[in-house]
Write a protein that holds these residues in place. Structure first.
Motif, mmCIF file in Angstrom:
data_model
loop_
_atom_site.group_PDB
_atom_site.id
_atom_site.type_symbol
_atom_site.label_atom_id
_atom_site.label_comp_id
_atom_site.label_asym_id
_atom_site.label_seq_id
_atom_site.Cartn_x
_atom_site.Cartn_y
_atom_site.Cartn_z
ATOM 1 N N SER A 139 0.754 -0.725 -0.386
ATOM 2 C CA SER A 139 0.403 -0.024 -0.122
ATOM 3 C C SER A 139 0.755 0.947 0.192
ATOM 4 O O SER A 139 0.225 2.348 -0.393
ATOM 5 C CB SER A 139 -0.936 -0.484 1.523
ATOM 6 N N VAL A 140 2.097 1.035 0.226
ATOM 7 C CA VAL A 140 2.671 2.591 0.908
ATOM 8 C C VAL A 140 3.995 2.372 -0.730
ATOM 9 O O VAL A 140 4.126 3.251 -1.197
ATOM 10 C CB VAL A 140 3.707 2.759 2.044
ATOM 11 N N ILE A 141 5.163 0.770 -0.103
ATOM 12 C CA ILE A 141 6.151 1.420 -0.647
ATOM 13 C C ILE A 141 5.716 0.565 -2.035
ATOM 14 O O ILE A 141 6.428 1.454 -3.386
ATOM 15 C CB ILE A 141 7.080 0.442 -0.393
ATOM 16 N N LEU A 142 5.173 -0.797 -3.219
ATOM 17 C CA LEU A 142 4.666 -0.144 -3.962
ATOM 18 C C LEU A 142 4.001 0.531 -4.612
ATOM 19 O O LEU A 142 4.573 0.892 -6.336
ATOM 20 C CB LEU A 142 3.797 -1.884 -4.305
ATOM 21 N N ARG A 143 2.830 1.135 -4.396
ATOM 22 C CA ARG A 143 2.388 2.624 -5.057
ATOM 23 C C ARG A 143 3.613 3.843 -5.144
ATOM 24 O O ARG A 143 3.268 3.757 -6.012
ATOM 25 C CB ARG A 143 1.292 2.763 -3.824
ATOM 26 N N GLY A 144 4.425 3.541 -4.497
ATOM 27 C CA GLY A 144 5.537 4.898 -4.507
ATOM 28 C C GLY A 144 6.280 4.495 -5.991
ATOM 29 O O GLY A 144 6.880 5.628 -6.492
ATOM 30 N N ALA A 172 -2.654 3.966 -8.396
ATOM 31 C CA ALA A 172 -1.497 4.116 -9.379
ATOM 32 C C ALA A 172 -0.434 4.008 -10.275
ATOM 33 O O ALA A 172 -0.464 4.616 -11.206
ATOM 34 C CB ALA A 172 0.211 4.222 -8.521
ATOM 35 N N VAL A 173 -0.915 2.993 -10.313
ATOM 36 C CA VAL A 173 -1.272 2.163 -11.859
ATOM 37 C C VAL A 173 -1.319 3.189 -13.174
ATOM 38 O O VAL A 173 -1.390 3.364 -14.595
ATOM 39 C CB VAL A 173 -1.298 0.516 -12.449
ATOM 40 N N ARG A 174 -3.002 2.997 -12.620
ATOM 41 C CA ARG A 174 -3.759 3.727 -13.745
ATOM 42 C C ARG A 174 -3.792 5.320 -13.788
ATOM 43 O O ARG A 174 -3.824 5.275 -15.496
ATOM 44 C CB ARG A 174 -5.405 3.903 -13.038
ATOM 45 N N GLY A 175 -2.903 6.320 -12.797
ATOM 46 C CA GLY A 175 -2.458 7.468 -12.624
ATOM 47 C C GLY A 175 -1.526 7.180 -13.356
ATOM 48 O O GLY A 175 -1.279 8.739 -14.432
ATOM 49 N N ALA A 176 -0.294 6.604 -13.725
ATOM 50 C CA ALA A 176 0.387 6.618 -14.240
ATOM 51 C C ALA A 176 0.626 6.707 -15.869
ATOM 52 O O ALA A 176 1.022 7.232 -16.325
ATOM 53 C CB ALA A 176 1.809 5.300 -14.314
#
Length: 294
Positions: free
Chosen positions: A250-255, A288-292
């Motif tokens: 939820s934190v590291i992977l998202r970043g 985050a993938v969608r946002g990227a």
């Protein structure tokens, strides 16, 4: 500058700041407590001193200026050392206390000992939400509680610096880790429990935590610092395997995903799934993938 100090105060509110406009709201919430509390503002931008004095005009407070850019953890340590009361509480400069916060927390701490008293909060954004849904009851390690992401609702587990009250001596003993960019309050609580401190959470919400303040780093994509912090937790204080995996997801992977560092994201995905993390913990990375790719 030092303004009038209320001799009856037994608590100091340590408020680290860079001089944001929300600071006045925070200091006002201390001044309006139902029992006397000394607001101690720790300014980490020396050049902003005159601006802060204008911003806080008419309020009773103490002001200490650091050498500059020492960071939130070090600024809190400066505040603890500068305080002259038996107890200290912490308040982020963009948050505010409800008027009976300190009175209720002191009542819960009698007799004082190796104890930190926290409370529920209102999370204020587009709407107001009560956090946490699940009070911390001491049945699990505080690290497991804080890093758990078993629900899509971020408000299930929550504990934050603006809700904490403890003795000055204990705050000096634990100390805030200098140099941490993120997770400062979690680190403080984990090390406190490792030192034998009892962490108690009141069921009454006593803090307003504002989510959308300018300059917040809560959504930072600096995943490396989060990974480094997770690795630094002592084995005796470590979260459960599943809570650790939840934090990775939820934190590291998202970043890493937000930064489009796909090789690292693949590594972190494997680490999270081996935990295994809760399914809900993957949701921020998917978003985050969608946002990227927008």
């Amino acid at each position: 500058m030092t303004t009038r100090r209320d001799a009856a105060a037994s608590v100091t509110a340590v408020i680290p700041t860079t001089g944001r406009s929300e600071l006045r709201r925070a200091v006002e919430s201390v001044v309006l407590q139902t029992i006397p509390v000394t607001p101690l503002v720790i300014l980490d931008v020396p050049s902003a001193r005159a601006d802060v004095e204008r911003l806080l005009s008419g309020l009773t407070y103490d002001l200490v200026t650091t050498s500059g850019a020492i960071g939130g953890g070090a600024a809190r340590n400066v505040g603890v050392l500068a305080s002259r009361t038996r107890f200290v509480a912490f308040l982020d400069d963009d948050d505010e206390w409800l008027s009976n916060k300190i009175e209720l927390q002191l009542a819960a701490m009698l007799p004082p000992g190796r104890m930190i008293v926290a409370s529920r909060s209102w999370l204020v954004g587009r709407k107001r939400r009560l956090v946490p849904e699940r009070l911390y009851d001491g049945s699990t390690a505080i690290s497991s509680y804080l890093l758990d992401r078993s629900s899509l609702r971020l408000r299930k587990n929550f504990m934050q610096s603006s809700s904490l009250l403890l003795t000055k001596d204990l705050a000096e003993e634990i100390g805030w880790e200098v140099g941490l960019k993120r997770h400062q309050d979690w680190d403080f609580l984990i090390r406190a429990q490792a030192a034998g401190v009892n962490i108690v959470m009141l069921g009454t919400p006593l803090v307003l935590v504002h989510q959308s303040s300018e300059g917040s780093i809560s959504r930072s994509t600096d995943w490396q610092s989060s990974e480094s912090w997770l690795s630094s937790i002592d084995a005796g204080s470590a979260p459960s395997r599943r809570s650790r995996a939840d934090f990775v997801a939820s934190v590291i992977l998202r970043g890493a995903v937000s930064n489009r560092e796909w090789h690292q994201a693949l590594r972190l995905t494997g680490e999270a799934l081996r935990g295994p993390c809760h399914i809900a913990a993957i949701a921020p990375a998917i978003a985050a993938v969608r946002g990227a790719w927008r």
